[in-house]
Design a protein around this motif. Sequence first.
Motif, short mmCIF file in Angstrom:
data_model
loop_
_atom_site.label_atom_id
_atom_site.label_comp_id
_atom_site.label_asym_id
_atom_site.label_seq_id
_atom_site.Cartn_x
_atom_site.Cartn_y
_atom_site.Cartn_z
N THR A 1 -59.45 20.92 -29.62
CA THR A 1 -60.43 19.97 -29.06
C THR A 1 -60.88 20.53 -27.83
OG1 THR A 1 -58.93 18.25 -30.01
CG2 THR A 1 -60.42 17.84 -28.29
N LEU A 2 -62.21 20.25 -27.68
CA LEU A 2 -62.84 20.65 -26.46
C LEU A 2 -62.41 20.03 -25.32
CD1 LEU A 2 -66.64 20.97 -27.39
CD2 LEU A 2 -65.16 22.79 -27.02
N GLY A 3 -62.30 20.56 -24.13
CA GLY A 3 -61.84 19.92 -22.96
C GLY A 3 -60.37 20.46 -22.38
N LEU A 4 -59.93 19.91 -21.01
CA LEU A 4 -58.55 20.10 -20.83
C LEU A 4 -57.46 19.27 -21.46
CD1 LEU A 4 -57.01 21.61 -18.60
CD2 LEU A 4 -57.44 19.65 -17.16
N HIS A 5 -56.74 20.04 -22.06
CA HIS A 5 -55.62 19.46 -22.68
C HIS A 5 -54.13 19.65 -22.69
CE1 HIS A 5 -55.53 21.61 -26.48
NE2 HIS A 5 -56.92 22.20 -26.08
N ARG A 6 -54.06 21.19 -22.30
CA ARG A 6 -52.82 21.62 -22.20
C ARG A 6 -52.25 22.29 -20.78
NH1 ARG A 6 -51.40 26.72 -21.99
NH2 ARG A 6 -53.34 27.69 -22.60
N VAL A 7 -51.02 22.20 -20.90
CA VAL A 7 -50.40 22.84 -19.48
C VAL A 7 -49.53 23.71 -20.04
CG1 VAL A 7 -49.22 22.38 -17.40
CG2 VAL A 7 -50.86 20.75 -18.31
N MET A 8 -49.28 25.08 -19.67
CA MET A 8 -48.44 26.05 -20.03
C MET A 8 -47.43 26.10 -18.95
SD MET A 8 -48.81 29.95 -21.45
CE MET A 8 -48.74 29.51 -23.26
N PHE A 9 -46.05 26.52 -19.39
CA PHE A 9 -45.04 26.72 -18.28
C PHE A 9 -44.48 27.76 -18.83
CE2 PHE A 9 -45.74 22.17 -17.88
CZ PHE A 9 -45.86 21.93 -16.53
N ALA A 10 -44.12 29.00 -17.80
CA ALA A 10 -43.11 30.01 -18.17
C ALA A 10 -41.73 29.30 -17.87
CB ALA A 10 -43.34 31.05 -17.04
N VAL A 11 -40.91 29.67 -19.10
CA VAL A 11 -39.49 29.19 -19.04
C VAL A 11 -38.41 30.32 -19.47
CG1 VAL A 11 -40.04 26.82 -19.73
CG2 VAL A 11 -39.54 28.68 -21.50
N ASP A 12 -37.30 30.38 -18.80
CA ASP A 12 -36.56 31.18 -19.03
C ASP A 12 -35.64 31.31 -20.35
OD1 ASP A 12 -34.72 29.31 -18.49
OD2 ASP A 12 -33.50 30.06 -17.03
N ASP A 13 -35.81 30.05 -21.23
CA ASP A 13 -34.83 30.05 -22.37
C ASP A 13 -35.81 28.82 -23.42
OD1 ASP A 13 -33.29 29.30 -24.75
OD2 ASP A 13 -31.41 29.92 -23.52
N ILE A 14 -36.68 29.32 -24.23
CA ILE A 14 -37.43 28.38 -24.92
C ILE A 14 -36.54 27.33 -25.83
CG2 ILE A 14 -38.75 27.96 -27.06
CD1 ILE A 14 -40.84 29.84 -25.92
N ASP A 15 -35.49 27.91 -26.41
CA ASP A 15 -34.56 27.07 -27.39
C ASP A 15 -33.98 26.18 -26.35
OD1 ASP A 15 -35.21 28.41 -29.62
OD2 ASP A 15 -33.94 30.22 -28.88
N ASP A 16 -33.46 26.39 -25.21
CA ASP A 16 -32.79 25.31 -24.38
C ASP A 16 -33.80 24.33 -23.95
OD1 ASP A 16 -30.63 24.37 -22.65
OD2 ASP A 16 -31.85 25.07 -21.09
N THR A 17 -35.11 24.65 -23.84
CA THR A 17 -35.85 23.80 -22.88
C THR A 17 -36.26 22.80 -24.14
OG1 THR A 17 -36.86 25.61 -21.65
CG2 THR A 17 -38.10 23.63 -22.13
N LEU A 18 -36.31 23.33 -25.41
CA LEU A 18 -36.83 22.36 -26.41
C LEU A 18 -35.56 21.52 -26.71
CD1 LEU A 18 -38.40 24.89 -28.97
CD2 LEU A 18 -39.65 23.00 -27.81
N THR A 19 -34.55 22.00 -26.55
CA THR A 19 -33.36 20.68 -26.86
C THR A 19 -33.31 19.79 -25.66
OG1 THR A 19 -32.03 22.66 -27.78
CG2 THR A 19 -30.68 20.80 -26.79
N ARG A 20 -33.67 20.20 -24.64
CA ARG A 20 -33.73 18.93 -23.36
C ARG A 20 -34.88 17.87 -23.51
NH1 ARG A 20 -33.48 23.53 -20.29
NH2 ARG A 20 -35.40 23.03 -19.08
N PHE B 1 -39.58 13.46 -18.72
CA PHE B 1 -40.09 14.55 -19.46
C PHE B 1 -40.30 15.74 -18.62
CE2 PHE B 1 -42.89 17.41 -21.38
CZ PHE B 1 -42.61 17.61 -22.58
N PHE B 2 -40.93 15.79 -17.61
CA PHE B 2 -41.35 17.12 -16.79
C PHE B 2 -40.04 17.29 -16.17
CE2 PHE B 2 -45.69 15.84 -18.24
CZ PHE B 2 -45.83 17.21 -18.53
N THR B 3 -39.22 16.08 -15.66
CA THR B 3 -38.07 16.67 -14.68
C THR B 3 -37.05 17.40 -15.60
OG1 THR B 3 -38.19 14.57 -13.49
CG2 THR B 3 -35.91 15.63 -13.50
N ASP B 4 -36.76 16.98 -17.09
CA ASP B 4 -36.06 17.75 -17.82
C ASP B 4 -36.77 19.21 -18.06
OD1 ASP B 4 -34.09 15.99 -18.01
OD2 ASP B 4 -34.28 15.07 -19.97
N LEU B 5 -38.05 19.22 -18.02
CA LEU B 5 -38.60 20.45 -18.11
C LEU B 5 -38.40 21.58 -17.00
CD1 LEU B 5 -40.61 22.39 -19.75
CD2 LEU B 5 -42.38 21.28 -18.43
N GLY B 6 -37.76 20.78 -15.86
CA GLY B 6 -37.59 21.55 -14.80
C GLY B 6 -38.37 21.44 -13.58
N MET B 7 -39.33 20.33 -13.69
CA MET B 7 -40.19 20.20 -12.49
C MET B 7 -39.36 19.17 -11.63
SD MET B 7 -43.84 20.21 -14.10
CE MET B 7 -44.93 20.60 -12.38
#
Length: 146
Positions: A88-107, A22-28
């Motif tokens: 929900t309280l606590g740490l639960h989200r990670v945000m990434f800056a991407v160049d194209d949301i639509d392409d990222t969602l497709t991947r 998942f995170f590799t296809d996100l671009g990590m």
Amino acid sequence: MAIERMDNVGIVVDDLAAAVAFFTDLGMELEGEAQIEGDCADRMVGLEGVRSAIAMMRTPDGHGKLELTQFHAPAAITAGPTDPPPNTLGLHRVMFAVDDIDDTLTRLRPHGAELLGEVAQYEDIYRLCNLRGPSGIIVALAERID
């Protein structure tokens, strides 16, 4: 004395290979993998008999890292709802800056990623969304509008 940098954010997952994909296809990029166990791990984590597998993922700029951990022993536990809502309280989200949301969602959709709401536009600055990734992790994406 001062903090030098934030080194990484640790996330416990139930399927390490799926999370890495998942995170590799996100671009990590996968920086490395290791098996962790022994006295040092037990003392640091505060549990006995720790056996885990980790994968260190880094952002392309090399500054951001996620340490994905799958516990083999003791088994990971769920502290609350399986898929907690964004408020929900606590740490639960990670945000990434991407160049194209639509392409990222497709991947990411083939990895089971599901939008929590919809892609929204904040003024004329960003397109933003939250999605649920592996092990219920909420991943936010931000695309700057030029």
